[in-house]
Design an enzyme around this catalytic site. Structure first.
Site, PDB file in Angstrom:
ATOM      1  N   ILE A   1     -29.332  15.394  -0.213  1.00  0.00           N
ATOM      2  CA  ILE A   1     -29.731  14.279  -1.078  1.00  0.00           C
ATOM      3  C   ILE A   1     -29.727  14.789  -2.510  1.00  0.00           C
ATOM      4  O   ILE A   1     -30.457  15.721  -2.856  1.00  0.00           O
ATOM      5  CB  ILE A   1     -31.112  13.739  -0.676  1.00  0.00           C
ATOM      6  CG1 ILE A   1     -31.033  13.171   0.743  1.00  0.00           C
ATOM      7  CG2 ILE A   1     -31.580  12.671  -1.662  1.00  0.00           C
ATOM      8  CD1 ILE A   1     -32.332  12.638   1.273  1.00  0.00           C
TER       9      ILE A   1
ATOM     10  N   SER B   1     -15.866  -2.985 -10.679  1.00  0.00           N
ATOM     11  CA  SER B   1     -16.936  -2.104 -10.208  1.00  0.00           C
ATOM     12  C   SER B   1     -18.160  -2.153 -11.106  1.00  0.00           C
ATOM     13  O   SER B   1     -18.046  -2.348 -12.327  1.00  0.00           O
ATOM     14  CB  SER B   1     -16.397  -0.672 -10.192  1.00  0.00           C
ATOM     15  OG  SER B   1     -17.436   0.232  -9.938  1.00  0.00           O
TER      16      SER B   1
ATOM     17  N   TYR C   1     -13.315   6.813 -14.001  1.00  0.00           N
ATOM     18  CA  TYR C   1     -13.077   5.743 -13.027  1.00  0.00           C
ATOM     19  C   TYR C   1     -13.549   4.399 -13.589  1.00  0.00           C
ATOM     20  O   TYR C   1     -12.801   3.415 -13.611  1.00  0.00           O
ATOM     21  CB  TYR C   1     -13.787   6.067 -11.705  1.00  0.00           C
ATOM     22  CG  TYR C   1     -13.915   4.870 -10.804  1.00  0.00           C
ATOM     23  CD1 TYR C   1     -12.791   4.287 -10.239  1.00  0.00           C
ATOM     24  CD2 TYR C   1     -15.161   4.297 -10.546  1.00  0.00           C
ATOM     25  CE1 TYR C   1     -12.903   3.163  -9.436  1.00  0.00           C
ATOM     26  CE2 TYR C   1     -15.279   3.174  -9.741  1.00  0.00           C
ATOM     27  CZ  TYR C   1     -14.147   2.612  -9.194  1.00  0.00           C
ATOM     28  OH  TYR C   1     -14.258   1.500  -8.405  1.00  0.00           O
TER      29      TYR C   1
ATOM     30  N   LYS D   1     -11.402   0.959 -14.746  1.00  0.00           N
ATOM     31  CA  LYS D   1     -11.624  -0.410 -14.245  1.00  0.00           C
ATOM     32  C   LYS D   1     -11.945  -1.370 -15.394  1.00  0.00           C
ATOM     33  O   LYS D   1     -11.512  -2.528 -15.385  1.00  0.00           O
ATOM     34  CB  LYS D   1     -12.759  -0.400 -13.213  1.00  0.00           C
ATOM     35  CG  LYS D   1     -12.365   0.285 -11.903  1.00  0.00           C
ATOM     36  CD  LYS D   1     -11.911  -0.712 -10.857  1.00  0.00           C
ATOM     37  CE  LYS D   1     -11.107  -0.072  -9.772  1.00  0.00           C
ATOM     38  NZ  LYS D   1     -11.127  -0.799  -8.501  1.00  0.00           N
TER      39      LYS D   1
ATOM     40  N   ASP E   1       0.858  -1.190   0.000  1.00  0.00           N
ATOM     41  CA  ASP E   1       0.000   0.000   0.000  1.00  0.00           C
ATOM     42  C   ASP E   1       0.893   1.239   0.000  1.00  0.00           C
ATOM     43  O   ASP E   1       1.895   1.282   0.715  1.00  0.00           O
ATOM     44  CB  ASP E   1      -0.917   0.001   1.231  1.00  0.00           C
ATOM     45  CG  ASP E   1      -2.175   0.818   1.001  1.00  0.00           C
ATOM     46  OD1 ASP E   1      -3.277   0.221   0.979  1.00  0.00           O
ATOM     47  OD2 ASP E   1      -2.070   2.050   0.833  1.00  0.00           O
ATOM     48  N   ASN E   2       0.499   2.257  -0.789  1.00  0.00           N
ATOM     49  CA  ASN E   2       1.296   3.499  -0.783  1.00  0.00           C
ATOM     50  C   ASN E   2       0.795   4.475   0.274  1.00  0.00           C
ATOM     51  O   ASN E   2       1.340   5.562   0.431  1.00  0.00           O
ATOM     52  CB  ASN E   2       1.326   4.157  -2.171  1.00  0.00           C
ATOM     53  CG  ASN E   2      -0.064   4.534  -2.655  1.00  0.00           C
ATOM     54  OD1 ASN E   2      -1.023   4.530  -1.889  1.00  0.00           O
ATOM     55  ND2 ASN E   2      -0.172   4.858  -3.929  1.00  0.00           N
ATOM     56  N   LEU E   3      -0.257   4.104   0.973  1.00  0.00           N
ATOM     57  CA  LEU E   3      -0.827   4.888   2.083  1.00  0.00           C
ATOM     58  C   LEU E   3      -1.331   6.268   1.637  1.00  0.00           C
ATOM     59  O   LEU E   3      -1.486   7.165   2.471  1.00  0.00           O
ATOM     60  CB  LEU E   3       0.170   5.021   3.247  1.00  0.00           C
ATOM     61  CG  LEU E   3       0.613   3.688   3.878  1.00  0.00           C
ATOM     62  CD1 LEU E   3       1.595   3.944   5.022  1.00  0.00           C
ATOM     63  CD2 LEU E   3      -0.579   2.876   4.384  1.00  0.00           C
TER      64      LEU E   3
END
Ligand code: UFG
Length: 330
Positions: free
Chosen positions: A207, A117, A141, A145, A31-33
């Site tokens: 909302i 996704s 995004y 994917k 993980d690159n955090l």
């Protein structure tokens, strides 16, 4: 043998690492955090801090570990951000996948489970969405994917790297003991935002849109508990270890809840009033996303334990109330 979890310090990654360890797997995490948290990683896992785009770093990890399979979560995942910064998404997500597959090929590691996704489908023509339905993403995004899925396909054809792409719908909840949970900065997802309002960190929920063609006019989504998702990754690893072919699976509950229904469930789960107001539509939001996930149940033997959205929210509330400031600094 070891399972290498890329992005194992993030929300879904850390829950999957925890599940793998509880199921007896030996786990290493990369993980690159940037969005991950050291404190989210189960202490029995070995954490390598670095970036999947750094090939020498990745080679070093593969040299040190005896890897039987890779679980890949290391990607940026905020849809609105991807609309503004598409190249950031293509750089991290797609360059990252090129490196992962190249290093896997160099080290003869043949199995990868990938965090895909529902965003790869775009605006569905029909719900529930089946795995065979057209994939036409409506944001960078989702495009990244989908491209990653296609890259795995061609790496399978050329190099025999087998993959399972798990297409998640809306993930929520936390480990019920409250020890790990969701901590994004900034937070963009509905359930944690509602819980920020419930805990007084945010004044009210907005909302986004009440004029969609749904029963109450707000968007409808399909919610899955993060631990049910984690279980699916373990099953996918077993599916690949048994020598099965590459495939893609939806992970959802096959039930849709509107944003107003989620708000109502959160009021019940928390006992808080949770003020809200209607706001304009958020660009790029599909009206309704519901998964057909019988394939995962049938082929992988997936059997989600949480079928009640209020119970899912209650586990996230436990995390929120026990960790009001989220994780400590890395
Ligand atoms: N929403 C609000 N107010 C908020 C935040 C969200 O009304 O403050 C609404 C959104 O407009 C949407 C719903 O809540 O109608 C869910 O939004 P999220 O941002 O929580 O989740 P999305 O459905 O947009 O996206 C999530 C993941 C994506 C994934 C997608 C697939 O973030 O990575 O699910 O369904 F692709």
């Amino acid at each position: 043998m070891t399972v290498l979890v890329l992005g194992g310090a993030g929300y879904i990654g850390s829950h999957t690492v925890d599940t793998l360890i509880n199921d007896g797997y030996d786990v290493a995490v990369v993980d690159n955090l940037i969005t991950g948290h050291t404190a989210a990683v189960n202490q029995k896992a070995r954490l390598y801090i670095g970036d999947v785009r750094d090939k020498d770093f990745m080679r070093n990890v593969f040299q040190q570990e005896d890897i039987e399979g890779v679980v890949h979560f290391a990607a940026f995942s905020v849809v609105p951000e991807s609309m503004k910064l598409p190249l950031k998404y293509f750089d991290n997500n797609i360059t990252g996948m090129i490196n992962v597959l190249e290093v896997m090929n160099e080290f003869d590691v043949k199995n990868i489970v990938f965090s895909s996704s529902a965003a790869t489908y775009g605006e569905p023509k029909q719900v529930p969405i089946k795995e065979t339905d057209p994939q036409v993403p409506t944001n960078p995004y989702g495009e990244s994917k989908l491209t990653m899925e296609k890259m795995m396909h061609w790496a399978d054809v050329a190099h025999g790297i087998k993959f399972v792409a798990l297409r998640y719908f809306n993930v929520a909840g936390a480990k019920p003991d409250g020890s790990i949970g969701e901590d994004h900065n900034p937070e963009t997802h509905l359930v944690p935002i509602i819980l920020q309002v419930a805990s007084g960190k945010r004044q009210k929920l907005q909302i986004f849109g009440d004029d969609y063609p749904t029963p109450d006019g707000t968007n409808v989504r399909d919610y899955v508990h993060v631990l049910d998702l984690a279980d699916a990754h373990v099953l996918a690893l077993k599916y690949l270890a048994a020598g099965n072919d590459s495939d893609a699976f939806n992970l959802g509950s096959a039930t849709g809840f509107s944003n107003l229904e989620i708000l109502e469930a959160a009021r019940k789960a928390t006992g808080k009033e949770i003020p809200s107001e209607m706001a304009p539509r958020r660009p790029g939001d599909p009206s309704t996303l519901i998964a057909a996930s019988d394939k995962a149940r049938k082929v992988l033997g997936w059997s989600p334990k949480y079928d009640d959205v209020e119970a899912i929210i209650a586990t996230a509330w436990k995390w929120t109330t026990t960790h009001p400031e989220g994780y400590p600094q890395n």
